[in-house]
Design an enzyme around this catalytic site. Structure first.
Site, mmCIF file in Angstrom:
data_model
loop_
_atom_site.group_PDB
_atom_site.id
_atom_site.type_symbol
_atom_site.label_atom_id
_atom_site.label_comp_id
_atom_site.label_asym_id
_atom_site.label_seq_id
_atom_site.Cartn_x
_atom_site.Cartn_y
_atom_site.Cartn_z
ATOM 1 N N GLU A 99 0.818 -1.217 0.000
ATOM 2 C CA GLU A 99 0.000 0.000 0.000
ATOM 3 C C GLU A 99 0.855 1.272 0.000
ATOM 4 O O GLU A 99 0.472 2.294 0.575
ATOM 5 C CB GLU A 99 -0.991 -0.024 1.176
ATOM 6 C CG GLU A 99 -1.966 -1.188 1.098
ATOM 7 C CD GLU A 99 -2.914 -1.274 2.291
ATOM 8 O OE1 GLU A 99 -2.945 -0.327 3.097
ATOM 9 O OE2 GLU A 99 -3.606 -2.299 2.425
ATOM 10 N N GLU B 175 -5.505 -7.685 -0.995
ATOM 11 C CA GLU B 175 -6.337 -7.371 0.172
ATOM 12 C C GLU B 175 -7.602 -6.686 -0.311
ATOM 13 O O GLU B 175 -7.565 -5.819 -1.189
ATOM 14 C CB GLU B 175 -5.636 -6.417 1.144
ATOM 15 C CG GLU B 175 -4.609 -7.048 2.051
ATOM 16 C CD GLU B 175 -4.100 -6.054 3.101
ATOM 17 O OE1 GLU B 175 -4.930 -5.282 3.644
ATOM 18 O OE2 GLU B 175 -2.882 -6.045 3.363
#
Length: 407
Positions: A198, A303
């Protein structure tokens, strides 16, 4: 020399060369793949190949920490909320090396016990045929605080930085853990390692606003080279997983290069929480599948999820149907939802939750693959002569992976 000894040595040598016995080091992987680690174990190469060439059209479903704890329970043998709901564990098991690093560096008995409990859960998942993947929520090496402390730290842990030694000590712990993940027959358990995730956001200290593009790429490349080349860890595949991005250019803006990445991943907790045409998350996955096929990689939704599953039909109507609407997006290898920590923070249903009926439809759909579906991830059939011929043709067309200098 004793004739029996000569015969034994010849047998061992033949077995080693042919890869047809229990001596695994000499097994030759005969399908054309290009992965970050050319010295990867046979099972690791088989995992990569099978994620690229699934025997069914199903997407492997996973969850973080799924057999470690759930709603109202912790550390119970072969239990998960997912299994309690549908009768099967997921096919993908997510873990975090941050806990392992912390436990090891603390050096106390409680930490060692936690590390060993995690190791056993990983081994059990592998023995049942599951896939293990690890992220790393690193503490901030400058301040000692957690991963949400965005004090600049990337430059400090690069070679020459004042915290570089602390960073390599953590990598030493990770390397030792992965090198000792051995199944009952001595096989090293393959793992997908997903560091620096991320990074296109800025909520972690390795995020976009807290380091330069050059620093991020150098850190990624150093991490891979240290684990692979210095520490000789050969049971890892490496996953690159930005958060949601507006364009393909943004996705690859800090890409460390094909020679350092095996899985083109994507973390997205936003776009699948609405039903839209086109869905931005689906469009991103379309791009990842296209890029993965062109680059010889694996594409995955690393995710996703809806916290507390406030929409009881989220799994089928939001996630599954939108994936099925796209020929490309439905070809991702796996997807993973986040953990079930407590009733205020969970991403998979548990017994009695309103989303259970919908999740059962998700489980029964032909596009989803769970552990009970017995995906074959760690072995490949011996190729026929025609397959070997085609493999040679494919190998000749694969791009040459060169590692750019990290200097």
């Amino acid at each position: 020399m004793n004739l029996k000894l000569v015969s034994l040595l010849l047998l061992v040598a033949t077995t080693w060369l042919c890869g047809c016995g229990s001596i695994r080091m000499g097994r030759t992987f005969r399908y054309p793949i290009q992965i970050t680690d050319p010295k990867a174990t046979y099972q690791t190469k088989a995992l990569f190949y099978n994620l690229q060439h699934p025997t069914s059209n199903g997407i492997l479903f996973g969850q973080q920490d799924v057999t470690q704890y759930g709603i109202g329970w912790k550390d119970e043998p072969n239990r998960s909320d997912v299994k309690s709901v549908c009768g099967s564990n997921p096919a993908v098991y997510g873990w975090d090396v941050a806990d392992l690093v912390r436990a090891s560096l603390q050096g106390n008995s409680a930490g060692n016990e936690a590390l060993e409990r995690n190791r056993q859960l990983v081994l059990q998942a592998y023995e049942r045929g599951g896939l293990n993947t690890f992220c790393w929520h690193m503490h901030n090496f400058v301040t000692g605080k957690n991963f949400y402390d965005t004090t600049a730290a990337v430059a400090a842990i690069l070679p020459g930085g004042e915290q570089h030694a602390a960073y390599t000590r953590s990598l030493d712990v990770i390397a030792a853990y992965f090198r000792h993940l051995k199944a009952k027959d001595g096989t090293l358990v393959p793992v997908i390692f997903r560091p620096l995730h991320e990074h296109t956001g800025s909520w972690f200290w390795w995020g976009k606003r807290h380091c330069s593009q050059q620093e991020f790429v150098q850190l990624w490349q150093f991490t891979v080279q240290y684990l692979r080349d210095k520490k000789k860890v050969h049971n890892l595949l490496y996953a690159y997983s930005p958060d949601r991005v507006p364009t393909s250019a943004t996705y690859f803006e800090r890409y460390p290069g094909d020679a350092f990445v095996d899985v083109l991943g994507h973390d997205n907790y936003w776009d699948f929480n609405v039903v839209s045409t086109p869905n931005k998350g689906v469009l991103t996955l379309d791009t990842l599948v296209t890029e993965a096929q062109a680059r010889g990689k694996v594409a995955a939704l690393t995710e996703t999820g809806l916290e507390k599953i406030t929409n009881p039909t989220w799994f089928s109507a939001n996630l599954l149907q939108q994936l099925k609407s796209s020929t490309k997006a439905s070809q991702i290898a796996y997807l993973m939802v986040w953990r079930n920590a407590h009733e205020g923070h969970f991403y998979a249903p548990y017994p009695g939750h309103s989303s259970v009926p919908d999740f059962l439809q998700f489980y029964q759909d032909s596009l989803t693959t769970f552990e009970n579906d017995k995906p074959q991830l760690y072995s490949v059939p011996k190729p026929t002569r025609e397959q070997r011929r085609k493999a040679a043709q494919v190998a000749n067309k694969l791009p040459v992976l060169r590692e750019p200098s990290t200097q």
